[in-house]
Design an enzyme around this catalytic site. Sequence first.
Site, short mmCIF file in Angstrom:
data_model
loop_
_atom_site.label_atom_id
_atom_site.label_comp_id
_atom_site.label_asym_id
_atom_site.label_seq_id
_atom_site.Cartn_x
_atom_site.Cartn_y
_atom_site.Cartn_z
N LYS A 34 0.83 -1.21 0.00
CA LYS A 34 0.00 0.00 0.00
C LYS A 34 0.87 1.26 0.00
O LYS A 34 2.07 1.19 0.29
CB LYS A 34 -0.93 0.00 1.21
CG LYS A 34 -0.22 0.02 2.55
CD LYS A 34 -1.19 -0.28 3.69
CE LYS A 34 -0.46 -0.31 5.02
NZ LYS A 34 -1.32 -0.81 6.12
N TYR A 251 17.16 29.26 7.86
CA TYR A 251 15.93 29.83 8.44
C TYR A 251 15.94 29.72 9.96
O TYR A 251 16.33 28.69 10.51
CB TYR A 251 14.71 29.09 7.92
CG TYR A 251 14.37 29.37 6.48
CD1 TYR A 251 13.98 30.65 6.08
CD2 TYR A 251 14.41 28.36 5.53
CE1 TYR A 251 13.65 30.90 4.75
CE2 TYR A 251 14.07 28.60 4.21
CZ TYR A 251 13.70 29.88 3.81
OH TYR A 251 13.37 30.12 2.53
#
Length: 369
Positions: A34, A251
């Site tokens: 999956k 950042y």
Amino acid sequence: MTRPTSVRIDLAALRHNYLHARDVHGARALAVLKANAYGHGALASAHSLASIADGFGVAFLDEACALREGGVRNPILVLEGCFNASELKIANELDLWVVVHQEEQIRLIEASRTGARFNVWLKIDTGMSRAGFRRSDAAQAYQRLQNTGKVSSITLMTHFARADESGEPMTAQQIEAFDAATATLKGERSLCNSAGLLAWPAARRDWARPGLMLYGVDPRGGSESELQPVMTFESRVFNVRTLEPGESLGYGATFVASQRTRVGLVCAGYADGYPQTAPTGTPIAVDGQATALIGRVSMDMLTVDLTALPNAGVGSAVELWGPRVPVAAVARSANRSPYELLCAVKRAPLVHENAGQGTGEAVRLTGTR
Ligand SMILES: *Cc1c(COP(=O)(O)O)cnc(C)c1O
């Protein structure tokens, strides 16, 4: 020029892990593919396992359809079953096995007008309280399915909530609850996900449903030595600069150099699925040597500490995770799970290697294992 970031998938390692899972479990195993095979590429994974796998598991019908369209002929179980009559019709046409975990799905089979006979996996809730019939309703659900006359076989299944936690008694209780609820019902049984398969011999029955371990990760967090990592998420250093003491990086200026620091800039970021929550200190390898991420992960870039690696520079190979840097270690550092990291990989191209079935030859090509 394309940027040198890619996700290499060692299909020989995938086959090795599947065979190991089946060996440990001692019976048949559905390889769970999956979510694009946990980020590894469902179709390529299915083809590479096709000649050895007893079957495959996917979450949804469209995932199963894609495998059938890609030429996969093995049994495929749809783990969440069908959502409506047209899905059930397609499941029948494509010869898919379906999980039935709620009453509406029995009604769909009762109402279906195909002459079909379905291979059903009846899911019984033994403590997860998510999907599955209550134990007290299991026999009745089973009987209703039998009465439809449209069911060729019923496999009894349940799913574990805490099989990855050592010393946790809930799994033993779930096994006991499952056995009690199904004592009078005929059919094959399936209990084990990867953690159940590895840690709970008492849960091994006719079918296992391994997922994570196929990709080389032990869900218990340890390192099951027999498992081989399948995914190598890799890139290269494309710029280097030296920070002076007191200079900050990236950042939020989360990293401030306390000494002269050589910083390698790597062209991969959270938009490729590398976790933005990975902090300074997260393990990473450059030219095969262990070092650490520094500064905050950006969308398209991240930064690594090259201070202790004077020979590393522009062009050096970076392993974000793979054989040298376990994805579980990155997940732990980033406060995420390895499931989430593997499934999140995107944008960078998947490159499948060792697709062939020839064992000796295929394995030797990788060089490292
Ligand atoms: C995803 C899933 C599995 C595989 O679980 P892993 O922990 O990855 O081994 C097995 N069974 C069901 C019903 C699942 O949804």
